[in-house]
Motif scaffolding. Structure first.
Motif, PDB file in Angstrom:
ATOM      1  N   THR A 108     -34.538   5.000  -6.467  1.00 56.75           N
ATOM      2  CA  THR A 108     -35.170   6.120  -7.158  1.00 56.75           C
ATOM      3  C   THR A 108     -34.868   6.077  -8.643  1.00 56.75           C
ATOM      4  N   LEU A 109     -33.634   5.790  -9.006  1.00 53.13           N
ATOM      5  CA  LEU A 109     -33.261   5.718 -10.412  1.00 53.13           C
ATOM      6  C   LEU A 109     -33.963   4.558 -11.117  1.00 53.13           C
ATOM      7  N   VAL A 110     -34.149   3.452 -10.411  1.00 53.19           N
ATOM      8  CA  VAL A 110     -34.871   2.322 -10.980  1.00 53.19           C
ATOM      9  C   VAL A 110     -36.336   2.679 -11.185  1.00 53.19           C
ATOM     10  N   GLN A 111     -36.939   3.316 -10.194  1.00 47.33           N
ATOM     11  CA  GLN A 111     -38.324   3.758 -10.336  1.00 47.33           C
ATOM     12  C   GLN A 111     -38.472   4.695 -11.525  1.00 47.33           C
ATOM     13  N   GLU A 112     -37.523   5.612 -11.665  1.00 47.73           N
ATOM     14  CA  GLU A 112     -37.569   6.548 -12.784  1.00 47.73           C
ATOM     15  C   GLU A 112     -37.540   5.793 -14.110  1.00 47.73           C
ATOM     16  N   ALA A 113     -36.643   4.831 -14.226  1.00 49.30           N
ATOM     17  CA  ALA A 113     -36.494   4.087 -15.470  1.00 49.30           C
ATOM     18  C   ALA A 113     -37.721   3.248 -15.801  1.00 49.30           C
ATOM     19  N   LEU A 114     -38.326   2.662 -14.777  1.00 52.52           N
ATOM     20  CA  LEU A 114     -39.445   1.754 -15.014  1.00 52.52           C
ATOM     21  C   LEU A 114     -40.792   2.445 -15.086  1.00 52.52           C
ATOM     22  N   TYR A 115     -40.983   3.502 -14.309  1.00 54.95           N
ATOM     23  CA  TYR A 115     -42.332   4.019 -14.124  1.00 54.95           C
ATOM     24  C   TYR A 115     -42.551   5.487 -14.477  1.00 54.95           C
ATOM     25  N   TYR A 116     -41.503   6.284 -14.559  1.00 57.62           N
ATOM     26  CA  TYR A 116     -41.686   7.725 -14.713  1.00 57.62           C
ATOM     27  C   TYR A 116     -41.518   8.171 -16.159  1.00 57.62           C
ATOM     28  N   GLU A 117     -42.345   9.113 -16.578  1.00 62.18           N
ATOM     29  CA  GLU A 117     -42.120   9.859 -17.809  1.00 62.18           C
ATOM     30  C   GLU A 117     -41.169  11.018 -17.530  1.00 62.18           C
ATOM     31  N   THR A 118     -41.236  11.533 -16.322  1.00 61.53           N
ATOM     32  CA  THR A 118     -40.398  12.656 -15.922  1.00 61.53           C
ATOM     33  C   THR A 118     -38.933  12.244 -15.840  1.00 61.53           C
ATOM     34  N   ASP A 119     -38.066  13.077 -16.413  1.00 62.91           N
ATOM     35  CA  ASP A 119     -36.623  12.885 -16.265  1.00 62.91           C
ATOM     36  C   ASP A 119     -36.153  13.689 -15.057  1.00 62.91           C
ATOM     37  N   LEU A 120     -35.669  13.011 -14.051  1.00 63.44           N
ATOM     38  CA  LEU A 120     -35.232  13.664 -12.826  1.00 63.44           C
ATOM     39  C   LEU A 120     -33.796  14.153 -12.959  1.00 63.44           C
ATOM     40  N   ASN A 121     -33.525  15.326 -12.367  1.00 65.73           N
ATOM     41  CA  ASN A 121     -32.136  15.756 -12.283  1.00 65.73           C
ATOM     42  C   ASN A 121     -31.527  15.199 -11.000  1.00 65.73           C
TER      43      ASN A 121
END
Length: 203
Positions: free
Chosen positions: A77-90
């Motif tokens: 999930t953290l990798v997906q966030e870094a590569l693909y998401y504009e949203t910053d997840l908590n």
């Protein structure tokens, strides 16, 4: 056997979608990077680029207060966030998405087996992995193994074995679903089976 691009689906199998995409029954809304931005990453990222992303995700995952079995999915999930998401997840959102991905894969495999009779033996799966993922020279694949302190074979046969089990099962499941859904459209088949999975999960 069909040719496939063997790679951990939880990371680089993410669809390139622009805009806001609800995840898991609308519980978490994610703004994705544009298709162009995602394609740029796919075209330009080197081993070192991926290694940096993985190292950061692994280090962050170690700080999470979560079940040990969820650790791999938190990293994904953290990798997906870094590569693909504009949203910053908590942290709560990361754990929620990790749990959802874990549950979805387990339910996918169970449904394919119990409802449609698709199973693979350990021998078949090991051969499948040896002929594909074990020969990979993809920088993102090699970087993940190194970041985790694993050989490529350990990554494929142990750490991500269930992901490749899904890949192999799909080769047998897809023609069955073509008859079940009365369509040969791959996207429609995937979407309809995903609907079955989500229904099993109560979504």
């Amino acid at each position: 056997m069909k040719k496939m691009r063997f790679w951990p689906m939880m990371i680089t199998g993410v669809l390139m979608i622009a805009g806001c995409q609800p995840v898991a029954n609308g519980q978490v809304d994610i703004d994705y990077k544009t298709s162009e931005e995602q394609q740029q990453i796919a075209n330009t990222f080197t081993y070192d680029d991926y290694k940096e992303v993985y190292d950061t995700a692994i280090a962050e995952a170690e700080s999470y207060d979560a079940e040990t079995s969820l650790g791999r999915w938190i990293i994904y999930t953290l990798v997906q966030e870094a590569l693909y998401y504009e949203t910053d997840l908590n942290e709560a959102q990361v754990i929620q998405l990790a749990e959802q991905q874990q549950d979805e894969l387990a339910t996918w495999i169970r449904l394919a087996s119990e409802k449609y009779g698709v199973t693979v033996s350990n021998e078949e799966l090991d051969e499948f992995i040896s002929q594909g993922p074990d020969t990979s020279e993809l920088p993102e694949h090699l970087a993940l193994a190194d970041a985790l302190g694993l050989t490529l074979e350990e990554l494929n046969h142990d750490y991500e074995r269930d992901l490749y089990e899904k890949n192999l099962m799909w080769l047998e499941l897809e023609p069955i679903l073509q008859e079940e859904y009365e369509t040969s459209d791959p996207r429609q088949i995937i979407e309809q089976f995903d609907e079955e999975v989500q229904k099993e999960l109560g979504h």
